[in-house]
Scaffold this motif. Structure first.
Motif, PDB file in Angstrom:
ATOM      1  N   GLU A 106       0.576  -1.568   0.103  1.00  0.00           N
ATOM      2  CA  GLU A 106      -0.150   0.122   0.033  1.00  0.00           C
ATOM      3  C   GLU A 106       1.216   1.163   0.164  1.00  0.00           C
ATOM      4  O   GLU A 106       0.706   2.142  -0.427  1.00  0.00           O
ATOM      5  CB  GLU A 106      -1.239  -0.110   1.370  1.00  0.00           C
ATOM      6  N   ARG A 107       1.660   1.037   0.741  1.00  0.00           N
ATOM      7  CA  ARG A 107       2.659   2.454   0.821  1.00  0.00           C
ATOM      8  C   ARG A 107       3.128   2.598  -0.518  1.00  0.00           C
ATOM      9  O   ARG A 107       2.984   3.878  -1.314  1.00  0.00           O
ATOM     10  CB  ARG A 107       3.509   2.120   1.873  1.00  0.00           C
ATOM     11  N   TRP A 108       4.369   1.274  -1.427  1.00  0.00           N
ATOM     12  CA  TRP A 108       4.943   1.767  -2.239  1.00  0.00           C
ATOM     13  C   TRP A 108       4.159   3.039  -3.013  1.00  0.00           C
ATOM     14  O   TRP A 108       4.312   2.832  -4.496  1.00  0.00           O
ATOM     15  CB  TRP A 108       4.762   0.289  -3.181  1.00  0.00           C
ATOM     16  N   LEU A 109       2.563   1.802  -3.627  1.00  0.00           N
ATOM     17  CA  LEU A 109       1.427   2.303  -4.386  1.00  0.00           C
ATOM     18  C   LEU A 109       1.081   3.778  -3.669  1.00  0.00           C
ATOM     19  O   LEU A 109       0.829   4.751  -4.549  1.00  0.00           O
ATOM     20  CB  LEU A 109       0.179   1.745  -4.210  1.00  0.00           C
ATOM     21  N   ARG A 110       0.639   4.175  -2.635  1.00  0.00           N
ATOM     22  CA  ARG A 110       0.545   6.160  -2.596  1.00  0.00           C
ATOM     23  C   ARG A 110       1.434   6.727  -2.814  1.00  0.00           C
ATOM     24  O   ARG A 110       1.450   7.541  -3.366  1.00  0.00           O
ATOM     25  CB  ARG A 110       0.772   5.946  -0.813  1.00  0.00           C
ATOM     26  N   ARG A 112       3.396   6.786  -4.495  1.00  0.00           N
ATOM     27  CA  ARG A 112       3.749   7.002  -6.617  1.00  0.00           C
ATOM     28  C   ARG A 112       2.562   7.497  -6.558  1.00  0.00           C
ATOM     29  O   ARG A 112       1.959   7.759  -7.597  1.00  0.00           O
ATOM     30  CB  ARG A 112       4.268   5.747  -6.576  1.00  0.00           C
ATOM     31  N   ALA A 113       1.173   7.666  -6.303  1.00  0.00           N
ATOM     32  CA  ALA A 113       0.224   8.177  -6.217  1.00  0.00           C
ATOM     33  C   ALA A 113      -0.321   7.056  -7.232  1.00  0.00           C
ATOM     34  O   ALA A 113      -1.084   7.799  -8.349  1.00  0.00           O
ATOM     35  CB  ALA A 113       0.280   9.858  -6.760  1.00  0.00           C
ATOM     36  N   LEU A 114      -0.501   5.625  -7.407  1.00  0.00           N
ATOM     37  CA  LEU A 114      -1.196   5.212  -7.961  1.00  0.00           C
ATOM     38  C   LEU A 114      -2.099   4.687  -7.460  1.00  0.00           C
ATOM     39  O   LEU A 114      -2.057   3.653  -6.164  1.00  0.00           O
ATOM     40  CB  LEU A 114       0.406   3.896  -8.345  1.00  0.00           C
ATOM     41  N   ASP A 115      -3.545   5.308  -7.971  1.00  0.00           N
ATOM     42  CA  ASP A 115      -4.713   4.548  -7.871  1.00  0.00           C
ATOM     43  C   ASP A 115      -5.146   3.868  -8.373  1.00  0.00           C
ATOM     44  O   ASP A 115      -6.482   2.912  -7.993  1.00  0.00           O
ATOM     45  CB  ASP A 115      -4.890   5.830  -7.126  1.00  0.00           C
ATOM     46  N   GLN A 116      -4.861   3.514  -9.157  1.00  0.00           N
ATOM     47  CA  GLN A 116      -5.601   1.943 -10.021  1.00  0.00           C
ATOM     48  C   GLN A 116      -4.803   0.516 -10.439  1.00  0.00           C
ATOM     49  O   GLN A 116      -3.093   0.869 -10.247  1.00  0.00           O
ATOM     50  CB  GLN A 116      -5.889   2.541 -11.399  1.00  0.00           C
ATOM     51  N   LEU A 117      -5.179  -0.161  -9.654  1.00  0.00           N
ATOM     52  CA  LEU A 117      -4.499  -1.536  -9.612  1.00  0.00           C
ATOM     53  C   LEU A 117      -5.362  -2.587 -10.872  1.00  0.00           C
ATOM     54  O   LEU A 117      -6.395  -2.624 -10.725  1.00  0.00           O
ATOM     55  CB  LEU A 117      -4.507  -2.102  -8.152  1.00  0.00           C
ATOM     56  N   VAL A 118      -4.095  -3.218 -11.642  1.00  0.00           N
ATOM     57  CA  VAL A 118      -4.641  -4.515 -12.596  1.00  0.00           C
ATOM     58  C   VAL A 118      -4.576  -5.708 -11.724  1.00  0.00           C
ATOM     59  O   VAL A 118      -3.247  -5.884 -11.946  1.00  0.00           O
ATOM     60  CB  VAL A 118      -4.070  -4.490 -13.506  1.00  0.00           C
ATOM     61  N   ILE A 119      -5.054  -6.573 -11.249  1.00  0.00           N
ATOM     62  CA  ILE A 119      -4.106  -7.678 -10.262  1.00  0.00           C
ATOM     63  C   ILE A 119      -5.021  -8.867 -11.281  1.00  0.00           C
ATOM     64  O   ILE A 119      -5.887  -9.819 -11.760  1.00  0.00           O
ATOM     65  CB  ILE A 119      -5.513  -7.765  -9.183  1.00  0.00           C
ATOM     66  N   VAL A 120      -3.998  -9.537 -11.055  1.00  0.00           N
ATOM     67  CA  VAL A 120      -4.126 -11.049 -11.713  1.00  0.00           C
ATOM     68  C   VAL A 120      -3.039 -12.436 -11.473  1.00  0.00           C
ATOM     69  O   VAL A 120      -2.062 -11.953  -9.670  1.00  0.00           O
ATOM     70  CB  VAL A 120      -3.284 -11.397 -13.502  1.00  0.00           C
ATOM     71  N   GLY A 121      -3.758 -13.823 -11.822  1.00  0.00           N
ATOM     72  CA  GLY A 121      -2.794 -14.830 -10.711  1.00  0.00           C
ATOM     73  C   GLY A 121      -3.399 -15.804 -10.119  1.00  0.00           C
ATOM     74  O   GLY A 121      -4.185 -15.829 -10.857  1.00  0.00           O
ATOM     75  N   VAL A 122      -3.299 -15.897  -8.914  1.00  0.00           N
ATOM     76  CA  VAL A 122      -3.496 -17.693  -8.646  1.00  0.00           C
ATOM     77  C   VAL A 122      -2.720 -17.417  -6.853  1.00  0.00           C
ATOM     78  O   VAL A 122      -2.596 -16.826  -6.516  1.00  0.00           O
ATOM     79  CB  VAL A 122      -2.557 -18.636  -9.304  1.00  0.00           C
ATOM     80  N   SER A 123      -4.603 -17.850  -6.723  1.00  0.00           N
ATOM     81  CA  SER A 123      -5.239 -18.461  -6.729  1.00  0.00           C
ATOM     82  C   SER A 123      -6.664 -18.107  -6.981  1.00  0.00           C
ATOM     83  O   SER A 123      -6.073 -17.043  -6.240  1.00  0.00           O
ATOM     84  CB  SER A 123      -6.324 -19.847  -5.796  1.00  0.00           C
ATOM     85  N   SER A 124      -7.373 -17.755  -8.002  1.00  0.00           N
ATOM     86  CA  SER A 124      -8.462 -16.694  -8.339  1.00  0.00           C
ATOM     87  C   SER A 124      -9.282 -16.561  -6.519  1.00  0.00           C
ATOM     88  O   SER A 124      -9.424 -15.363  -6.220  1.00  0.00           O
ATOM     89  CB  SER A 124      -9.436 -17.593  -8.502  1.00  0.00           C
ATOM     90  N   GLU A 125      -9.272 -17.192  -5.886  1.00  0.00           N
ATOM     91  CA  GLU A 125     -10.334 -17.657  -4.376  1.00  0.00           C
ATOM     92  C   GLU A 125     -10.148 -17.399  -3.512  1.00  0.00           C
ATOM     93  O   GLU A 125     -10.002 -17.174  -2.607  1.00  0.00           O
ATOM     94  CB  GLU A 125     -11.640 -18.933  -4.228  1.00  0.00           C
ATOM     95  N   ASN A 126      -8.409 -17.081  -2.925  1.00  0.00           N
ATOM     96  CA  ASN A 126      -7.851 -17.159  -2.191  1.00  0.00           C
ATOM     97  C   ASN A 126      -6.516 -15.634  -2.503  1.00  0.00           C
ATOM     98  O   ASN A 126      -7.027 -14.934  -2.417  1.00  0.00           O
ATOM     99  CB  ASN A 126      -6.433 -18.401  -2.099  1.00  0.00           C
ATOM    100  N   SER A 127      -5.601 -15.781  -3.190  1.00  0.00           N
ATOM    101  CA  SER A 127      -4.183 -14.560  -2.619  1.00  0.00           C
ATOM    102  C   SER A 127      -4.946 -13.551  -3.923  1.00  0.00           C
ATOM    103  O   SER A 127      -5.157 -12.505  -3.567  1.00  0.00           O
ATOM    104  CB  SER A 127      -3.305 -15.232  -3.652  1.00  0.00           C
ATOM    105  N   VAL A 128      -5.970 -13.708  -4.771  1.00  0.00           N
ATOM    106  CA  VAL A 128      -6.304 -13.061  -6.070  1.00  0.00           C
ATOM    107  C   VAL A 128      -7.847 -12.109  -5.194  1.00  0.00           C
ATOM    108  O   VAL A 128      -7.216 -11.180  -4.912  1.00  0.00           O
ATOM    109  CB  VAL A 128      -6.567 -13.367  -7.536  1.00  0.00           C
ATOM    110  N   GLU A 129      -7.785 -13.323  -4.899  1.00  0.00           N
ATOM    111  CA  GLU A 129      -9.923 -12.372  -4.295  1.00  0.00           C
ATOM    112  C   GLU A 129      -9.979 -11.734  -2.736  1.00  0.00           C
ATOM    113  O   GLU A 129      -9.612 -10.569  -2.664  1.00  0.00           O
ATOM    114  CB  GLU A 129     -11.122 -14.065  -3.951  1.00  0.00           C
ATOM    115  N   SER A 130      -8.375 -12.255  -2.039  1.00  0.00           N
ATOM    116  CA  SER A 130      -7.970 -11.117  -0.855  1.00  0.00           C
ATOM    117  C   SER A 130      -7.634  -9.865  -0.499  1.00  0.00           C
ATOM    118  O   SER A 130      -7.581  -9.410  -0.611  1.00  0.00           O
ATOM    119  CB  SER A 130      -6.903 -12.642   0.730  1.00  0.00           C
TER     120      SER A 130
END
Length: 194
Positions: A106-110, A112-130
């Motif tokens: 979160e701090r890394w994104l803040r 750099r004023a980055l407020d949009q995030l595209v999320i991909v990877g594995v597993s859908s219901e685990n790390s991706v969803e959380s």
């Protein structure tokens, strides 16, 4: 008085967050999975981001359990070759499914004023969803590329067998419209053409 055109600040590009593309995810004991082309979709997005020098973040899971394939020093904890982070790309380690938990993400994104995030990877219901849930709860504009995510078949709480497609679809339904916008890669690439 001369007419001047107001300067509209350019929106920062979205950050691409690739979750847990590690060798341990290739273990046969994990069973049947969905989205067999998910890695190629991730690589399509990765190439798009690299070509534009947009922010790229790689997350790997490092387990606290010495017997896990993701334990430090295990081959399973290493990135798959195609997903090795480049020298200019950020790397975050996590010990729980949520990539935001105690990682500095979160701090890394803040900063750099980055407020949009595209999320991909594995597993859908685990790390991706959380991770996507936290992104939405923290006020980031989160997008999940559903065809660049995958998971494995598992039993539900009542012991009924669920296919990987069912598990994935439920995870995407949990996220869409509340924590993130769920799209396919083609729609994301069109949205973030430049």
């Amino acid at each position: 008085m001369p007419h001047t055109t107001p300067v509209v600040p350019r929106m920062a590009p979205p950050a691409l967050l690739i979750i847990d593309q590690q060798q341990g995810m290739l273990a046969p004991h994990l069973g049947p999975r969905n989205n067999p082309a998910a890695e190629q979709r991730m690589l399509d997005l990765l190439g798009h981001w690299r070509q534009r020098h947009w922010p790229l973040l790689h997350v790997r899971h490092i387990s606290r359990s010495a017997t896990s394939v993701f334990a430090p020093g295990q081959v399973g904890a290493l990135f798959q070759a195609a997903f090795e982070p480049g020298p200019e790309e950020a790397l975050f380690e996590k010990n729980v499914p949520d990539a935001f938990a105690q990682s500095g993400l979160e701090r890394w994104l803040r900063v750099r004023a980055l407020d949009q995030l595209v999320i991909v990877g594995v597993s859908s219901e685990n790390s991706v969803e959380s991770t996507a849930r936290s992104a939405g709860n923290l006020g980031f504009r989160a997008f999940v590329a559903e065809d660049a995510c995958y998971t494995f078949a598992k039993n539900d709480f009542h012991g009924h067998a669920r296919s990987a497609e069912e598990v994935h679809a439920m995870a995407m339904a949990n996220l869409h419209g509340e924590y993130a916008q769920v799209l396919d890669c083609a729609a994301l690439l069109a949205r973030f053409a430049d």
